[in-house]
Write a protein that holds these residues in place. Structure first.
Motif, mmCIF file in Angstrom:
data_model
loop_
_atom_site.group_PDB
_atom_site.id
_atom_site.type_symbol
_atom_site.label_atom_id
_atom_site.label_comp_id
_atom_site.label_asym_id
_atom_site.label_seq_id
_atom_site.Cartn_x
_atom_site.Cartn_y
_atom_site.Cartn_z
ATOM 1 N N ALA A 42 -43.255 -48.411 -29.408
ATOM 2 C CA ALA A 42 -43.751 -49.233 -30.513
ATOM 3 C C ALA A 42 -43.306 -48.664 -31.856
ATOM 4 O O ALA A 42 -42.912 -49.384 -32.754
ATOM 5 N N SER A 43 -43.354 -47.275 -31.980
ATOM 6 C CA SER A 43 -42.912 -46.667 -33.227
ATOM 7 C C SER A 43 -41.427 -46.845 -33.437
ATOM 8 O O SER A 43 -40.949 -47.035 -34.546
ATOM 9 N N GLN A 44 -40.644 -46.785 -32.311
ATOM 10 C CA GLN A 44 -39.210 -47.038 -32.428
ATOM 11 C C GLN A 44 -38.945 -48.441 -32.914
ATOM 12 O O GLN A 44 -38.072 -48.686 -33.731
ATOM 13 N N VAL A 45 -39.722 -49.386 -32.394
ATOM 14 C CA VAL A 45 -39.569 -50.775 -32.848
ATOM 15 C C VAL A 45 -39.929 -50.879 -34.317
ATOM 16 O O VAL A 45 -39.272 -51.561 -35.090
ATOM 17 N N THR A 68 -40.374 -59.718 -29.376
ATOM 18 C CA THR A 68 -40.197 -58.303 -29.006
ATOM 19 C C THR A 68 -41.523 -57.684 -28.587
ATOM 20 O O THR A 68 -41.617 -56.951 -27.587
ATOM 21 N N GLU A 69 -42.590 -57.972 -29.355
ATOM 22 C CA GLU A 69 -43.909 -57.442 -29.007
ATOM 23 C C GLU A 69 -44.386 -57.986 -27.666
ATOM 24 O O GLU A 69 -44.951 -57.259 -26.842
ATOM 25 N N ARG A 176 -54.057 -57.476 -31.988
ATOM 26 C CA ARG A 176 -54.571 -57.377 -33.347
ATOM 27 C C ARG A 176 -53.478 -56.860 -34.300
ATOM 28 O O ARG A 176 -53.303 -57.378 -35.409
ATOM 29 N N LYS A 177 -52.722 -55.849 -33.848
ATOM 30 C CA LYS A 177 -51.642 -55.323 -34.681
ATOM 31 C C LYS A 177 -50.575 -56.386 -34.922
ATOM 32 O O LYS A 177 -50.045 -56.520 -36.032
#
Length: 336
Positions: A42-45, A68-69, A176-177
């Motif tokens: 997720a951080s890479q994205v 993507t998510e 939520r994010k």
């Protein structure tokens, strides 16, 4: 014999418990590693997303980030389901191994008991001759195994529930994010649109002001051109009128100019004195040098009659003292 069987059963149960604990710890460690990898992905994205600065940047379509998510969440769900399935398979395999080990221990204990009983009696004992305490121990053992199996199944079920709850929480948090990121992207898009609209409005206002200024300049130039044209036309009319007057005078009088000669001065000083008297009376005076002196004349007149009337007026004026004056047909030197 009974103590030996109990000791062997305890060893088997202890080994099975250790193996089950190891499997559970390994499964939890794998799940924990998967959960650690998920935020990293997720951080890479997030790192792949363009950084927001004071400059205007081109925003990527929001649908790409959402897709993507969704794909990452689906991969996480499949990874969790795979880890749970592997853990369940290991637990089932362990239960089977434990049951086999217990059956093997019971079989060996029965064989040892039969061999020992055969050695004592010299003959094969039937199953009816098995001591009651051994049968009782077997029932307790089966009950204990059933309880342990039930307990293991409950723990496994609780673990599944906990994992499902964690997965649901994770999915809800990711959702939520994603919604927060979507709202942020929509807000950025709205702000960018408002800024673009404002810039466009300012550009439109500048364009209108420039057009208005250009129209005013053209109007001023048009008025100035009309004024110059009118002035040029007026000058042309005056010129034409003067030329017409000149042509008419030339047609009527030709090159002649009727003058009234009032005196012939011997020098320039005397000529100036006479000319001053005449100018003081409002006459137009012309001086013309000759071989005999300086001729002082009044005029020209448009015809002889006018010139003669001027002559009579001059000679009758006592203040001038000019008794002799006559009308002449005079032509300037430049026209002779």
């Amino acid at each position: 014999m009974n103590s030996t069987q109990r000791w062997m059963g305890g060893v088997v149960l202890l080994g099975g418990g250790v193996l089950l604990a190891a499997l559970l710890l390994k499964g939890k460690d794998e799940i924990y590693q998967n959960e650690l990898k998920t935020p990293e992905r997720a951080s890479q994205v997030e790192q792949q997303k363009p950084a927001t600065t004071g400059e205007m940047v081109q925003l990527q379509p929001l649908t790409v980030d959402v897709e993507t998510e969704k794909r990452l969440l689906e991969e996480q769900r499949r990874a969790r389901e795979k880890a749970v399935a592997e853990q369940e398979a290991r637990a089932a395999e362990f239960l089977v191994m434990q049951q086999q080990a217990e059956a093997e221990a019971a079989r060996k204990a029965a064989e040892e008991y039969a061999a020992l009983n055969a050695h004592r009696t010299g003959a094969q004992q039937s199953s009816d001759n098995i001591p009651p305490e051994l049968i009782e121990d077997e029932k307790v053992k089966q009950k204990r195994l059933a309880d342990e199996k039930l307990s293991a199944e409950k723990k496994l079920q609780q673990q599944k529930v906990q994992q499902q709850t964690d997965a649901d929480k994770k999915i809800a948090e990711d959702k939520r994010k994603a919604e927060a990121e979507k709202k942020l992207a929509e807000k950025k898009a709205a702000d960018k649109k408002a800024a673009d609209d404002k810039l466009q409005q300012q550009a439109e206002e500048k364009r209108k002001a420039a057009e208005k200024q250009e129209a005013a300049r053209k109007e001023a130039e048009k008025k100035e051109a009309e004024k110059k044209q009118a002035q040029t036309k007026h000058e042309a009319d005056l010129k034409k009128k003067a030329e017409a007057e000149k042509a008419r005078d030339l047609l009527e009088n030709g090159d002649k100019q009727w003058m009234v000669q009032v005196a012939l001065a011997a020098n320039e000083a005397n000529a100036d004195a006479v000319a001053s008297k005449l100018r003081a009376k409002g006459y137009k005076v012309t001086k013309s040098p000759t071989s005999k002196g300086i001729r002082i004349m009044v005029g020209p007149a448009k015809n002889r009659e006018v010139a003669d009337s001027a002559r009579k007026k001059i000679t009758s004026d006592a203040s001038l003292g000019m008794k002799s004056a006559w009308v002449i047909d005079w032509v300037p030197l430049e026209k002779r």
